[in-house]
Write an enzyme that holds these catalytic residues in place. Structure first.
Site, PDB file in Angstrom:
ATOM      1  CG  ASP A  45      12.267  81.097 -55.317  1.00  0.00           C
ATOM      2  OD1 ASP A  45      11.238  81.672 -54.948  1.00  0.00           O
ATOM      3  OD2 ASP A  45      13.396  81.632 -55.309  1.00  0.00           O
ATOM      4  CE  LYS A  69       7.867  78.435 -50.460  1.00  0.00           C
ATOM      5  NZ  LYS A  69       9.099  78.420 -51.286  1.00  0.00           N
ATOM      6  N   GLY A 123       7.737  85.135 -53.074  1.00  0.00           N
ATOM      7  CA  GLY A 123       7.145  85.330 -54.395  1.00  0.00           C
ATOM      8  C   GLY A 123       6.623  83.994 -54.869  1.00  0.00           C
ATOM      9  CG  HIS A 124       4.513  81.859 -52.837  1.00  0.00           C
ATOM     10  ND1 HIS A 124       3.891  81.533 -51.670  1.00  0.00           N
ATOM     11  CD2 HIS A 124       5.832  81.898 -52.557  1.00  0.00           C
ATOM     12  CE1 HIS A 124       4.798  81.395 -50.711  1.00  0.00           C
ATOM     13  NE2 HIS A 124       5.986  81.620 -51.222  1.00  0.00           N
ATOM     14  CD  GLN A 126      10.580  83.601 -46.749  1.00  0.00           C
ATOM     15  OE1 GLN A 126      10.054  83.407 -45.675  1.00  0.00           O
ATOM     16  NE2 GLN A 126      10.105  84.467 -47.610  1.00  0.00           N
TER      17      GLN A 126
HETATM   18  P1  GDP Z   1       7.547  79.269 -54.577  1.00  0.00           P
HETATM   19  O1  GDP Z   1       8.206  80.507 -54.085  1.00  0.00           O
HETATM   20  O2  GDP Z   1       8.012  78.039 -53.869  1.00  0.00           O
HETATM   21  O3  GDP Z   1       6.049  79.366 -54.622  1.00  0.00           O
HETATM   22  O4  GDP Z   1       8.039  79.088 -56.088  1.00  0.00           O
HETATM   23  P2  GDP Z   1       8.089  80.246 -57.192  1.00  0.00           P
HETATM   24  O5  GDP Z   1       6.698  80.472 -57.650  1.00  0.00           O
HETATM   25  O6  GDP Z   1       8.894  81.396 -56.733  1.00  0.00           O
HETATM   26  O7  GDP Z   1       8.981  79.535 -58.297  1.00  0.00           O
HETATM   27  C1  GDP Z   1       8.594  78.380 -58.927  1.00  0.00           C
HETATM   28  C2  GDP Z   1       8.472  78.668 -60.440  1.00  0.00           C
HETATM   29  O8  GDP Z   1       8.424  77.456 -61.155  1.00  0.00           O
HETATM   30  C3  GDP Z   1       7.187  79.412 -60.802  1.00  0.00           C
HETATM   31  O9  GDP Z   1       7.434  80.241 -61.899  1.00  0.00           O
HETATM   32  C4  GDP Z   1       6.234  78.293 -61.188  1.00  0.00           C
HETATM   33  O10 GDP Z   1       5.245  78.714 -62.126  1.00  0.00           O
HETATM   34  C5  GDP Z   1       7.165  77.319 -61.825  1.00  0.00           C
HETATM   35  N1  GDP Z   1       6.827  75.896 -61.662  1.00  0.00           N
HETATM   36  C6  GDP Z   1       6.236  75.279 -60.605  1.00  0.00           C
HETATM   37  N2  GDP Z   1       6.194  73.947 -60.800  1.00  0.00           N
HETATM   38  C7  GDP Z   1       6.775  73.727 -62.017  1.00  0.00           C
HETATM   39  C8  GDP Z   1       7.073  72.554 -62.766  1.00  0.00           C
HETATM   40  O11 GDP Z   1       6.802  71.428 -62.361  1.00  0.00           O
HETATM   41  N3  GDP Z   1       7.706  72.716 -63.967  1.00  0.00           N
HETATM   42  C9  GDP Z   1       8.040  73.946 -64.445  1.00  0.00           C
HETATM   43  N4  GDP Z   1       8.661  74.003 -65.622  1.00  0.00           N
HETATM   44  N5  GDP Z   1       7.787  75.080 -63.769  1.00  0.00           N
HETATM   45  C10 GDP Z   1       7.176  74.968 -62.553  1.00  0.00           C
HETATM   46  P1  IMO Z   2       9.741  82.109 -51.565  1.00  0.00           P
HETATM   47  O1  IMO Z   2       8.597  82.050 -50.572  1.00  0.00           O
HETATM   48  C1  IMO Z   2      14.011  82.469 -52.266  1.00  0.00           C
HETATM   49  C2  IMO Z   2      16.305  84.970 -49.494  1.00  0.00           C
HETATM   50  C3  IMO Z   2      16.907  86.253 -50.033  1.00  0.00           C
HETATM   51  C4  IMO Z   2      18.157  86.345 -49.177  1.00  0.00           C
HETATM   52  C5  IMO Z   2      17.680  85.815 -47.828  1.00  0.00           C
HETATM   53  C6  IMO Z   2      17.329  86.906 -46.817  1.00  0.00           C
HETATM   54  O2  IMO Z   2       9.383  82.710 -52.855  1.00  0.00           O
HETATM   55  O3  IMO Z   2      10.389  80.770 -51.651  1.00  0.00           O
HETATM   56  P2  IMO Z   2      15.231  88.544 -46.620  1.00  0.00           P
HETATM   57  O4  IMO Z   2      14.712  89.581 -47.563  1.00  0.00           O
HETATM   58  O5  IMO Z   2      14.246  87.473 -46.306  1.00  0.00           O
HETATM   59  O6  IMO Z   2      15.846  89.135 -45.395  1.00  0.00           O
HETATM   60  O7  IMO Z   2      16.455  87.860 -47.431  1.00  0.00           O
HETATM   61  O8  IMO Z   2      16.538  85.024 -48.090  1.00  0.00           O
HETATM   62  N1  IMO Z   2      14.839  84.820 -49.691  1.00  0.00           N
HETATM   63  C7  IMO Z   2      14.289  83.987 -50.585  1.00  0.00           C
HETATM   64  N2  IMO Z   2      14.861  83.198 -51.516  1.00  0.00           N
HETATM   65  N3  IMO Z   2      12.674  82.474 -52.123  1.00  0.00           N
HETATM   66  C8  IMO Z   2      12.089  83.225 -51.161  1.00  0.00           C
HETATM   67  O9  IMO Z   2      10.770  83.152 -50.880  1.00  0.00           O
HETATM   68  C9  IMO Z   2      12.898  84.078 -50.376  1.00  0.00           C
HETATM   69  N4  IMO Z   2      12.650  84.969 -49.395  1.00  0.00           N
HETATM   70  C10 IMO Z   2      13.847  85.405 -48.972  1.00  0.00           C
HETATM   71  O10 IMO Z   2      17.206  86.148 -51.403  1.00  0.00           O
HETATM   72  O11 IMO Z   2      19.138  85.459 -49.662  1.00  0.00           O
HETATM   73 MG    MG Z   3       9.303  82.135 -54.798  1.00  0.00          MG
END
Ligand code: GDP
Ligand code: IMO
Ligand code: MG
Length: 427
Positions: free
Chosen positions: A12, A15, A39-40, A220
């Protein structure tokens, strides 16, 4: 030129946002591990898109691929494609390839994920319950159903019967007797799913040979890597950059940038060690301001200070050439910020996170205090426009990580990105 986008922490990091940003110049964007546990989130003007399986380049209507290193839940894929359609994004065989040797996640894997968590009791991992671990277990156990198996009904029937036979005792002991193995449903999806399927290893190497721009999208984070993460509190795939090769069949090693996506603080979802975790009101503030709620499971993400020990480890493990620092704006209100520079375990100094699970609870972070900037950086897209103390914070992190921060993100939107070294304009 080839770009790998990896998370350097526990996921998270942002990416999806960065893959979407860079994909405007890409010829192919490829996922190479994980599954719909990812979850992106991508924000473009007033539209927010949430992706689990599809590469983030799909939002830019770029050619995308899901590599063999991914475990694919066909129901989740179809759902995601339908949801995107409602948002005006078309996914079809013109913009999506799926590796023909990809292994599938079946409903039984989600049941097994539940059972595995229940039987761990207090030591539960807090998985996403998407069936990721059990699907990878079946892959390594050489029992998995692959997308190419769906083309032959008799062969598929044998394989699915074998798979259910293998797991039936465990399932019936914990949940209920299985009466249904989804054979008909899978068969009915075969034509649609196989309309995307290609020998990806061949196509991707042809593009590599022509030196096309290929972006590898990690899911991840490095500390969730099955080998190098905080085992057993990890996911079931290799998340580090080396996985791009076995997860797609790509074989070009040169002209490669590895961008390490790094939050300006740290978060983690699920169980496991987190040395810089904040259990106080600052942690609450980061969670609220950063909207730190899991995209997949809606769980509250644990929040803490930036940890340069982890970062140095990730940089080495991934061969990171550039750091992308995200969510700088989330720190805007803080008067003082802590940065972890080392660990103490039983009074011994550590400059890395040890593998020993029995040491995890004893890790004590050593902090350097840094002055905050107490001004808004939200949406700033020029480095010079950042407050002086924010620039200092960036420099301190660079010095600790011994790596350049080339891109800074100051908001969720595509536009809210500072391209310090002209990474995008130079592609
Ligand atoms: P990922 O799994 O690495 O793709 O990240 P996620 O999308 O799960 O979580 C990142 C969250 O932060 C998302 O809701 C993005 O919209 C948000 N986000 C990304 N970059 C920034 C930033 O620079 N500032 C803020 N406030 N939010 C951001
Ligand atoms: P993104 O791509 C954050 C975590 C789960 C759990 C562990 C194992 O959005 O960064 P799993 O279901 O993979 O067997 O769970 O990994 N986990 C993540 N945490 N971001 C993710 O993906 C994750 N995908 C799995 O919360 O701790
Ligand atoms: Mg994510």
């Amino acid at each position: 030129m080839f770009y790998t986008i990896v998370g350097t922490q526990w996921g998270d990091e942002g990416k999806g946002k960065i893959v979407d940003w860079i994909s405007s110049k890409a010829d192919l964007i490829v996922r190479y591990q994980g599954g719909n546990n990812a979850g992106h989130t991508i924000k473009v003007d007033n539209n927010v898109y949430k992706l689990n399986l599809l590469p983030s380049g799909i939002i830019n209507n770029k050619k995308c691929a899901i590599g063999n290193g991914v475990v694919l839940d066909p129901w989740a894929l179809i759902n995601e494609i339908n949801n995107l359609k409602e948002q005006g994004i078309e996914v079809n065989e013109d913009n999506l390839y799926i590796a023909d040797n990809i292994c599938l996640i079946l409903p039984i894997h989600k049941l097994l994920d539940e059972i595995n968590e229940i039987t761990r009791g207090k030591k539960e991992l807090g998985t996403t319950k998407k069936g990721i671990g059990p699907a990878y277990e079946d892959k390594v156990g050489r029992r998995a159903i692959r997308i190419c198996d769906l083309k032959d009904p008799t062969f598929l029937k044998q394989k699915i019967d074998n798979l259910y036979e293998f797991h039936k005792d465990k399932i019936s002991k914990h949940i209920h007797k299985i009466t249904h193995n989804y054979y008909e449903e899978l068969l009915s999806m075969s034509n649609y799913l196989n309309s995307f399927s290609v020998p990806l290893w061949k196509i991707i190497n042809e593009l590599g040979q022509k030196n096309k721009n290929i972006v590898f999208e990690g899911a991840q984070g490095s500390m969730l890597d099955i080998d190098f993460g905080t085992y057993p509190y990890v996911t079931s795939s290799n998340t580090i950059s080396g996985q791009i090769f076995s997860g797609t069949g790509f074989s070009y090693r040169n002209d490669h940038k590895v961008l390490g996506i790094t939050k300006a603080y740290t978060t983690r979802v699920g169980s496991g060690p987190f040395p810089t975790e904040l259990m106080d009101e600052i942690g609450e503030h980061l969670g609220e301001k950063g909207q730190e709620f899991g995209t997949v499971t809606k769980r509250k993400r644990r929040c803490g200070w930036f940890d340069s020990v982890l970062l140095k480890q990730s940089i080495k493990l991934n061969g990171i050439t550039d750091i992308v620092l995200t969510k700088l704006d989330v720190l805007d209100e803080l008067k003082e910020i802590n940065v972890c520079t080392g660990y103490l375990i039983d009074n011994k100094h550590y400059d890395y996170l040890p593998s020993e699970e029995f040491l995890f609870d004893k890790i004590k972070p050593i902090y350097k205090k840094v002055a905050g900037w107490e001004k808004s950086t939200a949406g700033v897209y020029k480095f010079d426009a950042l407050p002086e103390n924010a620039k200092k914070y960036i420099k301190i992190l660079e010095d600790l990580m011994e790596t350049n921060i080339s891109i800074v993100s100051t908001g969720p939107d595509r536009k809210e990105t500072i391209d310090i070294n002209g990474t995008l304009s130079n592609i």
